[in-house]
Design a protein around this motif. Structure first.
Motif, short mmCIF file in Angstrom:
data_model
loop_
_atom_site.label_atom_id
_atom_site.label_comp_id
_atom_site.label_asym_id
_atom_site.label_seq_id
_atom_site.Cartn_x
_atom_site.Cartn_y
_atom_site.Cartn_z
N THR A 45 8.88 7.93 -16.35
CA THR A 45 9.95 8.03 -15.37
C THR A 45 9.42 8.20 -13.97
OG1 THR A 45 10.01 10.38 -15.69
CG2 THR A 45 11.52 9.07 -17.00
N GLU A 46 8.36 8.94 -13.84
CA GLU A 46 7.94 9.27 -12.48
C GLU A 46 7.46 8.06 -11.72
OE1 GLU A 46 5.16 12.18 -9.93
OE2 GLU A 46 5.94 12.74 -11.85
N LEU A 47 6.64 7.25 -12.34
CA LEU A 47 6.14 6.08 -11.62
C LEU A 47 7.29 5.16 -11.27
CD1 LEU A 47 2.85 5.28 -13.51
CD2 LEU A 47 3.14 6.10 -11.19
N LYS A 68 -2.63 8.84 -7.51
CA LYS A 68 -2.53 8.35 -6.14
C LYS A 68 -1.59 9.23 -5.33
CE LYS A 68 -3.03 3.56 -7.60
NZ LYS A 68 -2.24 2.43 -8.08
N LYS A 69 -1.93 9.45 -4.06
CA LYS A 69 -1.03 10.20 -3.20
C LYS A 69 0.24 9.39 -2.97
CE LYS A 69 -4.05 13.50 -2.28
NZ LYS A 69 -3.92 14.82 -2.92
N ARG A 70 1.35 10.08 -2.95
CA ARG A 70 2.61 9.36 -2.72
C ARG A 70 2.80 9.09 -1.23
NH1 ARG A 70 4.17 13.45 -6.31
NH2 ARG A 70 4.28 12.69 -8.44
N GLU A 71 3.43 7.97 -0.94
CA GLU A 71 3.57 7.53 0.46
C GLU A 71 4.97 7.82 0.98
OE1 GLU A 71 2.86 3.48 -0.25
OE2 GLU A 71 0.69 3.69 -0.43
N LEU A 72 5.05 8.02 2.30
CA LEU A 72 6.35 8.05 2.97
C LEU A 72 6.64 6.62 3.41
CD1 LEU A 72 5.26 11.05 3.21
CD2 LEU A 72 6.71 11.25 5.22
N CYS A 73 7.29 5.89 2.51
CA CYS A 73 7.52 4.46 2.74
C CYS A 73 8.46 4.26 3.94
CB CYS A 73 8.14 3.82 1.51
SG CYS A 73 7.07 3.89 0.07
N ALA A 74 8.24 3.18 4.65
CA ALA A 74 9.05 2.92 5.84
C ALA A 74 9.29 1.43 5.98
CB ALA A 74 8.36 3.45 7.08
N ILE A 75 10.32 1.11 6.71
CA ILE A 75 10.57 -0.28 7.09
C ILE A 75 10.98 -0.26 8.57
CG2 ILE A 75 12.96 -0.22 6.25
CD1 ILE A 75 12.59 -3.22 5.52
N LYS A 76 10.42 -1.20 9.31
CA LYS A 76 10.68 -1.29 10.76
C LYS A 76 11.35 -2.64 11.00
CE LYS A 76 7.98 -1.89 15.01
NZ LYS A 76 6.58 -2.13 15.46
N LEU A 77 12.55 -2.60 11.51
CA LEU A 77 13.26 -3.86 11.68
C LEU A 77 13.94 -3.93 13.05
CD1 LEU A 77 16.49 -3.83 9.49
CD2 LEU A 77 14.91 -1.96 9.49
N ASN A 111 10.28 13.08 1.51
CA ASN A 111 9.68 14.05 0.59
C ASN A 111 9.46 13.45 -0.80
OD1 ASN A 111 8.91 16.35 -0.81
ND2 ASN A 111 10.89 17.38 -0.63
N PRO A 112 8.55 12.49 -0.93
CA PRO A 112 8.39 11.83 -2.23
C PRO A 112 7.86 12.75 -3.32
CG PRO A 112 6.67 11.12 -0.70
CD PRO A 112 7.65 11.92 0.10
N ILE A 159 1.36 10.07 4.15
CA ILE A 159 1.29 10.38 2.73
C ILE A 159 1.65 11.85 2.51
CG2 ILE A 159 -0.43 8.64 2.13
CD1 ILE A 159 -2.49 10.97 2.17
N ALA A 160 2.05 12.13 1.29
CA ALA A 160 2.34 13.51 0.91
C ALA A 160 1.11 14.10 0.20
CB ALA A 160 3.57 13.55 0.03
N SER A 161 1.23 15.33 -0.25
CA SER A 161 0.02 16.04 -0.68
C SER A 161 -0.32 15.87 -2.15
CB SER A 161 0.18 17.54 -0.39
OG SER A 161 1.20 18.10 -1.17
N GLU A 162 0.68 15.60 -2.96
CA GLU A 162 0.44 15.67 -4.40
C GLU A 162 0.22 14.29 -4.99
OE1 GLU A 162 2.13 18.97 -7.14
OE2 GLU A 162 3.55 17.34 -7.19
N GLY A 163 -0.68 14.21 -5.94
CA GLY A 163 -0.92 12.95 -6.61
C GLY A 163 0.14 12.67 -7.66
N ASP A 164 0.36 11.39 -7.93
CA ASP A 164 1.32 11.03 -8.98
C ASP A 164 0.59 10.95 -10.32
OD1 ASP A 164 -0.07 8.66 -9.00
OD2 ASP A 164 1.49 7.51 -7.98
#
Lengths: 461, 397
Positions: free
Chosen positions: A50-52, A103-112, A176-177, A94-99
């Motif tokens: 579930t987490e991934l 891998k460190k989780r990312e603060l995903c973004a989109i720029k439009l 906050n991923p 990125i956030a601090s905890e590995g999945d």
């Protein structure tokens, strides 16, 4: 599949994987604090952990939007042509905890959008358990990308093109991923990030926020117990709001009527009020210092690099549109007016009506993004919608477990016009005068000038 | 609306093992069943497994809504017919049999732990734990990196240690703390040193009834904390440390659950159901004040036992030293859990309980295999077949 199927309303027909609203995800994971005995469920719809799926579906969905958007070209008034979406931006930190994969989780973004002179910041998912606050920013990105047409044929499409030609919109749906993943796999009530902070035995003297009309509270002395590692800082208490603000980082605040009481703190310097804190005191820890958290640092860095002219940060619940107290204190008619205008636009969607109120009307806190944004960009609109559900007793189960999927789209619809209005208002500096008259002609002509939000009244997807 | 009449319609009533629901005009209702209620064009009824299978042959839309008649009876107890209809409507929004079938099935092995220990059947106890570790971890943590699992393991061990200390079990608390340090050092070796210097802080909480409590509700609402007010008494999770200050304010504060999970589960029903269950829990806690925390501790120990087994599996080939440490901890934890359960008084003849649980599991698997086929769930079919094969290979309990 290169492009997911679309719903009749034009949005992508995408399962809300990263919100886990469907039966499998909702019931198959541990909602509370027990792995084995309380909610032991087995996947009945397909493989994968579930987490991934939870995190990477958001990442994948945004990648899909970026791909679609990068192939749509925006022709500006000057004749130049550029992609709608800047594919060089896919995360802001990125956030601090590995999945599960380490891998460190990312603060995903989109720029439009290509209007770099008028930038807007849209964030969601500061608080891990507020799942729908992730969905609204994502759906906004999806809506704008899918509805952009470089050769618009309707007023609505022309308006959307106008926004994307003249504004640049940064959307970070999940600040906050780590915390979000934790709510899915371990504890549905988790609120903070997953930072692990060692604190030596010490005494902290915590200043108390002074509230208008109330006696000042003496600083509180906190004796931190023997050396421990404290897990979970409230990102939305960690922003480095300066002392020029009425709500500077690090001052403790209380829910009205519970001043000075252990369970009444809404901002806390006591590490024991971290994410692991018990009961009603959990999850409002400021961290040891302002801007100590990776997630806050990522947002602050983005704000340092971009002079945003409007910002909106989604949360749940209450059905309010909060604006900074300081906007009212400083008699900033524009910022307050935009908030009230957004409330009018929201009302015109004929769904749930969100009132425009100042932040402390819900409860006072410090170091949050609403006040930090206004502190950093004074005079610019900063909004914090507390979306569905409202706080009536009938919504008890929703408040705890999140909105059902059936309400997500309506929540988006009732917020869409308001956020488009805010994006539009990023290009303005003051309220409209109401009427504009030409006095030079022999027959003076007056015309009604509308405010920046008014064209979005009654907006539907 | 017709709740709880107990009258049979269609053919003659049969022994009902499950409770299902169908459209009032469904041809399935011509087959033997025990009518329990009807509302808004739907009828719900008790039905034997064989008859339910026959019903699915004529109407695939028949939905299983309670896995057992006993669970239905407990859910409907003390409710008026109108409240029963509302409870069924609520249940239909929350319950999907296909997604919850297997967990119900191997939940019977969870239930077998206590009678196995009470009957002195250690081999059954160990076998049940092994099966649970395999199935609870399935597809959840199989691919997890050791650091991910170790992080959770340290946090949970720290919680268990604090709970044991709070319960006055100093020796066991010390053992738990030393195990947590051992795991924290292993976690550091796997690249995450956060807990090497100090274990995680744990704030203990209890599910509590507070009276008077109405004035505290606003605070809980703004914290998004689950809570219910019944006759001026507040039911909510509350900090263990803060209970004395409640009493200093002249309130009563009664612990009815050792942790938040049980309390929140009691909220998951219609209002009359929550009220009934919470008041029953208050009566239970009055009779046995230590029981809520004892129960909570048992749950934590079972969970930790499973987590350690998952972690041991994840590091078996890559970190022999940790695998060895975990094997020792797992053995000690299983013995401690076994002894704690063995010391609890049995509810009835433990051997008879074991036999009933085993038969129930085998019946479940047979029915769920059919249900998976009827409802087109290949995943459930595969899992059911695998679990059935595993159970079939075991000696009956």
């Amino acid at each position: 599949m290169a492009f997911p199927p679309q719903r009749p309303d034009g949005l992508i027909d995408r399962p809300f994987l990263y919100h886990m609203y469907d039966d499998f995800f909702f019931d198959s994971v541990n909602r509370f604090d027990s792995i084995a005995l309380q909610v032991p469920k087995i996947n009945a719809v397909g493989p994968s952990d579930t987490e991934l799926r939870s995190f990477y579906s958001l990442k994948r969905d945004l990648a899909e939007l970026r791909d679609i958007g990068s192939r749509k070209m925006v022709t500006s008034a000057g004749g130049g042509s550029r992609p709608l979406v800047d594919i060089s931006v896919d995360k802001i930190g990125i956030a601090s905890e590995g999945d599960l994969d380490g891998k460190k989780r990312e603060l995903c973004a989109i720029k439009l959008g290509v209007g770099a002179d008028h930038k807007v910041l849209v964030t969601g998912g500061h608080h891990a358990r507020e799942w729908v606050s992730v969905e609204i920013p994502y759906l906004l990105a999806e809506y704008l990308v899918l509805n952009f047409d470089d050769n618009p044929t309707t007023d609505r499409l022309k308006r959307i093109k106008h926004l994307l030609v003249n504004r640049q919109i940064w959307i970070v749906p999940l600040v906050n991923p780590d915390g979000h993943a934790f709510t899915i796999a371990h504890d549905r009530d988790w609120r903070t990030n997953r930072a692990k902070v060692f604190v030596a035995k010490q005494t902290i003297v915590a200043p108390q926020l002074k509230r208008p009309g109330k006696p000042a509270l003496a600083p509180r002395t906190i004796d931190v117990p023997a050396d421990k590692t404290f897990v979970g800082v409230d990102i939305n208490r960690n922003y480095p709001t300066s002392t020029a603000s009425s709500f500077p980082w690090g001052q403790e605040s209380y829910f009205p009527g519970f001043e000075g009481r252990e369970n009444g703190r809404m901002t806390s310097r006591d590490p024991r009020d971290c994410g692991e804190g018990p009961g009603a005191r959990k999850g409002v820890w400021t961290g040891l210092s302002a801007n100590s958290e990776l997630e806050a640092q990522a947002v602050v860095a983005l704000m340092n690099a971009n002079a945003f002219r409007a910002a909106i940060s989604y949360h749940t619940f209450a059905e309010d549109l909060l604006y900074p107290d300081d906007a009212e204190l400083k008699k900033d008619k524009f910022s307050v007016g935009v908030a009230k205008g957004m409330s009018d636009v929201n009302k015109s969607a004929n769904l749930h009506h969100y009132k425009a109120v100042k932040g402390s009307d819900l409860y006072p806190d410090t170091g949050d993004l609403l006040d930090f944004t206004y502190d950093k960009f004074p005079g610019r609109p900063s909004i914090l919608p507390e979306v569905r559900p409202d706080d009536s007793p009938a919504n008890r189960s929703k408040q705890h477990s999140g909105l059902p999927e059936s309400e997500i789209f309506d929540t988006f619809v009732e917020n869409l016009g308001a956020v488009l209005a805010l994006i539009n208002c990023a290009g303005f500096d003051q309220l409209a005068a109401g009427t504009k008259c030409s006095t030079k002609a022999t027959n003076p002509v007056c015309q009604v000038v509308r405010n920046c939000w008014q064209v979005f009244m009654g907006w539907q997807p | 609306m017709d709740g709880g009449s107990g009258r049979a319609i269609g053919a003659s009533a049969a022994v009902s093992e499950r409770v299902a629901i169908a459209g009032s005009q469904s041809p399935a209702l011509t087959l033997p069943h025990e009518r329990l209620g009807a509302d808004q064009g739907m009828a719900w009824f008790g039905v034997a497994d064989a008859q339910l299978t026959a019903m699915w042959a004529v109407d695939r839309s028949v939905q299983l809504i309670y896995f057992s008649r006993a669970a239905y009876d407990a859910a409907m107890a003390q409710l008026t017919p109108a409240e029963q209809s509302a409870a069924i409507a609520y249940r239909r929004t929350r319950f999907v049999a296909v997604t919850q079938a297997l967990s119900h099935a191997f939940g019977r092995r969870v239930d077998a732990l206590a009678p196995a220990a009470q009957a002195g059947r250690r081999e059954i106890f160990d076998r049940a734990l092994a099966l649970l570790a395999r199935w609870f971890g399935k597809r959840r943590f199989e691919r997890a990196q050791p650091a991910f699992l170790l992080t959770r393991l340290v946090e949970r061990e720290a919680r268990l240690g604090c709970e044991l200390a709070a319960a006055g079990s100093a020796e066991q608390a010390a053992l738990s703390e030393s195990q947590a340090h051992q795991l924290a050092e292993a976690l550091a070796r796997h690249g995450s040193p956060e807990y090497a210097r100090a274990l995680p802080y744990v704030g203990l909480e209890r599910g509590v009834r507070i009276e008077p409590g109405a004035d505290l509700a606003a605070l809980l609402e703004v914290h998004h904390e689950p809570h219910v007010l019944i006759d001026g008494a507040l039911f909510a999770p509350w900090s263990l440390d803060a209970l004395p200050s409640l009493r200093d304010e002249g309130r009563s504060a009664t612990v009815i659950y050792g942790g938040r999970a049980g309390l929140v589960r009691a909220f998951d029903g219609t209002e009359p159901q929550s009220r009934r269950d919470l008041l029953a829990r208050v009566a239970f806690a009055a009779r046995a004040p230590a029981a809520p925390v004892d129960e909570h501790l048992i749950n934590l120990r079972v969970e930790q036992s499973l987590f350690k087994r998952w972690t041991a599996a994840a590091v078996a080939d890559t970190d022999r030293a940790l695998a060895g440490d975990l094997a020792t901890q797992i053995a000690a934890g299983a013995s401690g859990l076994h002894d704690a359960l063995a010391a609890s008084p049995p509810a009835s003849d433990p051997d008879a309980q074991l036999r009933a649980l085993d038969a129930g599991l085998r019946n479940d698997l047979a029915l769920f295999s059919t249900m998976a086929r009827v409802q087109g769930s290949s995943a459930l079919a595969a899992d059911t077949a695998e679990l059935a094969a595993q159970v079939a290979a075991e000696e009956p309990l």
